[in-house]
Design a protein around this motif. Structure first.
Motif, PDB file in Angstrom:
ATOM      1  N   UNK A  89       0.831  -1.204   0.000  1.00 13.81           N
ATOM      2  CA  UNK A  89       0.000   0.000   0.000  1.00 13.81           C
ATOM      3  C   UNK A  89       0.867   1.255   0.000  1.00 13.81           C
ATOM      4  N   UNK A  90       0.245   2.374  -0.327  1.00 12.86           N
ATOM      5  CA  UNK A  90       0.910   3.657  -0.150  1.00 12.86           C
ATOM      6  C   UNK A  90       0.885   3.946   1.350  1.00 12.86           C
ATOM      7  N   UNK A  91       1.977   3.608   2.010  1.00  7.93           N
ATOM      8  CA  UNK A  91       1.995   3.523   3.472  1.00  7.93           C
ATOM      9  C   UNK A  91       1.704   4.860   4.152  1.00  7.93           C
ATOM     10  N   UNK A  92       2.129   5.963   3.548  1.00  2.00           N
ATOM     11  CA  UNK A  92       1.934   7.266   4.166  1.00  2.00           C
ATOM     12  C   UNK A  92       0.562   7.864   3.946  1.00  2.00           C
ATOM     13  N   UNK A  93      -0.234   7.245   3.062  1.00  2.00           N
ATOM     14  CA  UNK A  93      -1.582   7.726   2.797  1.00  2.00           C
ATOM     15  C   UNK A  93      -2.581   6.992   3.679  1.00  2.00           C
ATOM     16  N   UNK A  94      -3.748   7.577   3.829  1.00  2.00           N
ATOM     17  CA  UNK A  94      -4.797   6.892   4.582  1.00  2.00           C
ATOM     18  C   UNK A  94      -5.373   5.744   3.757  1.00  2.00           C
ATOM     19  N   UNK A  95      -6.142   4.914   4.434  1.00  2.00           N
ATOM     20  CA  UNK A  95      -6.821   3.815   3.752  1.00  2.00           C
ATOM     21  C   UNK A  95      -7.717   4.361   2.643  1.00  2.00           C
ATOM     22  N   UNK A  96      -8.502   5.383   2.954  1.00  2.00           N
ATOM     23  CA  UNK A  96      -9.388   5.964   1.941  1.00  2.00           C
ATOM     24  C   UNK A  96      -8.591   6.509   0.762  1.00  2.00           C
ATOM     25  N   UNK A 118     -15.227   5.269  -0.844  1.00  2.00           N
ATOM     26  CA  UNK A 118     -15.959   5.083   0.414  1.00  2.00           C
ATOM     27  C   UNK A 118     -16.962   3.939   0.296  1.00  2.00           C
ATOM     28  N   UNK A 119     -17.601   3.815  -0.868  1.00  2.00           N
ATOM     29  CA  UNK A 119     -18.561   2.738  -1.080  1.00  2.00           C
ATOM     30  C   UNK A 119     -17.870   1.378  -1.060  1.00  2.00           C
ATOM     31  N   UNK A 120     -16.691   1.282  -1.655  1.00  2.00           N
ATOM     32  CA  UNK A 120     -15.938   0.024  -1.653  1.00  2.00           C
ATOM     33  C   UNK A 120     -15.529  -0.340  -0.229  1.00  2.00           C
ATOM     34  N   UNK A 124     -16.579  -3.713   2.069  1.00  2.00           N
ATOM     35  CA  UNK A 124     -15.618  -4.619   2.702  1.00  2.00           C
ATOM     36  C   UNK A 124     -15.636  -4.529   4.228  1.00  2.00           C
ATOM     37  N   UNK A 125     -16.521  -3.708   4.776  1.00  2.84           N
ATOM     38  CA  UNK A 125     -16.564  -3.537   6.225  1.00  2.84           C
ATOM     39  C   UNK A 125     -15.353  -2.811   6.775  1.00  2.84           C
ATOM     40  N   UNK A 126     -14.803  -1.882   5.994  1.00  3.61           N
ATOM     41  CA  UNK A 126     -13.572  -1.196   6.372  1.00  3.61           C
ATOM     42  C   UNK A 126     -13.764   0.307   6.595  1.00  3.61           C
ATOM     43  N   UNK A 127     -14.992   0.768   6.640  1.00  7.28           N
ATOM     44  CA  UNK A 127     -15.236   2.212   6.758  1.00  7.28           C
ATOM     45  C   UNK A 127     -14.565   2.810   7.993  1.00  7.28           C
ATOM     46  N   UNK A 128     -14.536   2.058   9.084  1.00  2.40           N
ATOM     47  CA  UNK A 128     -13.945   2.583  10.315  1.00  2.40           C
ATOM     48  C   UNK A 128     -12.439   2.800  10.193  1.00  2.40           C
ATOM     49  N   UNK A 129     -11.822   2.180   9.177  1.00  6.45           N
ATOM     50  CA  UNK A 129     -10.374   2.304   8.979  1.00  6.45           C
ATOM     51  C   UNK A 129     -10.016   3.394   7.979  1.00  6.45           C
ATOM     52  N   UNK A 130     -11.016   4.087   7.432  1.00  5.07           N
ATOM     53  CA  UNK A 130     -10.779   4.999   6.318  1.00  5.07           C
ATOM     54  C   UNK A 130      -9.724   6.050   6.609  1.00  5.07           C
ATOM     55  N   UNK A 140      -3.949  -8.672   7.945  1.00  5.69           N
ATOM     56  CA  UNK A 140      -5.298  -8.985   7.489  1.00  5.69           C
ATOM     57  C   UNK A 140      -5.979  -7.791   6.855  1.00  5.69           C
ATOM     58  N   UNK A 141      -5.831  -6.622   7.484  1.00  5.59           N
ATOM     59  CA  UNK A 141      -6.445  -5.418   6.941  1.00  5.59           C
ATOM     60  C   UNK A 141      -5.702  -4.930   5.696  1.00  5.59           C
ATOM     61  N   UNK A 142      -4.398  -5.164   5.637  1.00  6.60           N
ATOM     62  CA  UNK A 142      -3.656  -4.795   4.412  1.00  6.60           C
ATOM     63  C   UNK A 142      -4.120  -5.648   3.227  1.00  6.60           C
ATOM     64  N   UNK A 143      -4.425  -6.916   3.483  1.00  2.38           N
ATOM     65  CA  UNK A 143      -4.950  -7.773   2.415  1.00  2.38           C
ATOM     66  C   UNK A 143      -6.305  -7.260   1.927  1.00  2.38           C
ATOM     67  N   UNK A 144      -7.148  -6.850   2.879  1.00  7.91           N
ATOM     68  CA  UNK A 144      -8.452  -6.310   2.490  1.00  7.91           C
ATOM     69  C   UNK A 144      -8.302  -4.978   1.759  1.00  7.91           C
ATOM     70  N   UNK A 145      -7.317  -4.170   2.172  1.00  4.80           N
ATOM     71  CA  UNK A 145      -7.060  -2.911   1.471  1.00  4.80           C
ATOM     72  C   UNK A 145      -6.618  -3.170   0.043  1.00  4.80           C
ATOM     73  N   UNK A 146      -5.786  -4.178  -0.165  1.00  2.00           N
ATOM     74  CA  UNK A 146      -5.373  -4.545  -1.519  1.00  2.00           C
ATOM     75  C   UNK A 146      -6.591  -4.896  -2.367  1.00  2.00           C
TER      76      UNK A 146
END
Length: 244
Positions: A89-96, A118-120, A124-130, A140-146
Motif C-alpha cells: 500500500x501507499x503507506x503514508x496515505x490513509x486507507x481511503x 468510500x462505497x468500496x 468490505x466492512x472497512x469504513x472505520x479504517x478509512x 489482514x487489513x492490508x490484504x483487504x485494502x489490496x
C-alpha cells in the motif's frame, strides 16, 4: 461483466520454462482457482495475463478483444485487474486515499473517486479504517485494502493472488464469503491460493500446474481425487472437507 480466455500461454526465462501451454476460460459468475506447488508458474501466469511480462506464445482475450500489446494499465482499463501476493500500500496515505488511487482510473473527479472509494470500503466492512494510515494496518487489513484498491477500478475480471495468505481463520472465513459475493454479482474471478480447504469451498473449477504445465483441470471433487494431483501437490491423505 466479461469472459477471460487464455490459449496456449507460454513463457521461458533463458533455459527455464516457467509456463507452458496454459489454456483456460474464466466466465462471469464463476470462480476458477489455479493451484500447484511453489514455483509451478502460477504468479507468472497472472503476470502474463495482465501484461507485466510478455508471453513467448499464446493469446489472452477479454470477451472477443485481444489484449496483445496492451500495457497493464490499459488492460486494467479494459476490465482486467489483479491483486499482488506481496501487498504494497501507499503507506503514508490513509486507507481511503489508497482506494481513491484505484477509483481515479474511472474518473477525473476527486469527489467522485472519494465517493466510489468510500462505497468500496463500506462493502468490505472497512469504513472505520478509512482515516488510518495504511502503513499501520495489520496484515489482514492490508490484504483487504489490496482488495479494495482493485475493486475501486471496477473490474470485469478479477485476479486474486493469495489474498488469504497470513490471515487467521475468522479472516479466511470472511474473505471466502466476500469472494463468493463477488461471484454472485457476476464477476469472473481467478484465484491463486495455497489454502486448499478454502479453494475447495470457493471454486467452480480448478486448474493444477506443475513445473509450469497443466496436469489437471476440473471440479473440486474431480481434483480432490485425481491421482496426479494427489501425488504432485495435495498428498495422499488430503480431505476436501478438512475444515478451516
Amino acid at each position: 461483466m466479461a469472459t477471460l480466455t487464455s490459449s496456449g500461454l507460454s513463457k521461458s526465462f533463458g533455459g527455464l520454462r516457467a509456463v507452458q501451454n496454459v489454456s483456460f476460460t474464466a466466465r462471469p459468475g464463476r470462480i476458477l482457482s489455479i493451484i500447484g506447488p511453489n514455483g509451478a508458474g502460477k504468479t507468472t501466469v497472472f503476470n502474463l495475463l495482465t501484461g507485466f511480462i510478455p508471453s513467448d506464445a499464446g493469446t489472452v482475450q477479454l470477451d472477443d478483444r485481444s489484449l496483445a500489446g496492451m500495457s497493464p494499465e490499459d488492460r486494467c482499463r479494459a476490465g482486467l485487474a489483479r491483486t499482488f501476493q506481496v501487498v504494497q500500500p501507499f503507506r503514508g496515505l490513509t486507507v481511503l486515499e489508497n482506494v481513491v488511487m484505484g477509483a481515479m482510473l474511472r474518473t477525473a473527479s476527486i469527489a467522485e473517486a472519494r465517493e466510489a472509494a468510500a462505497a468500496v470500503l463500506d462493502d468490505l466492512g472497512m469504513s472505520r479504517l478509512a482515516g488510518m494510515r495504511a502503513g499501520s494496518l495489520p496484515i489482514g487489513d492490508r490484504k483487504r485494502l489490496e482488495m479494495a484498491k482493485v475493486l475501486a477500478t471496477r473490474p470485469k475480471v478479477l485476479l486474486l493472488d493469495e489474498v488469504m495468505g497470513g490471515l487467521i481463520p475468522i479472516e479466511v472465513q470472511r474473505m471466502i464469503a466476500f469472494i463468493q459475493g463477488l461471484r454472485d454479482r457476476g464477476l469472473a474471478v481467478v484465484v491463486i491460493e495455497h489454502h486448499m480447504n478454502a479453494v475447495m469451498r470457493l471454486s467452480d473449477e480448478i486448474l493444477v500446474l506443475q513445473n509450469g504445465e497443466p496436469i489437471a483441470q476440473g471440479s473440486p471433487e474431480e481434483i480432490a481425487r485425481d491421482p496426479k494431483v494427489l501425488s504432485a501437490y495435495l498428498g495422499p491423505n488430503f480431505k476436501a472437507d478438512g475444515g478451516l
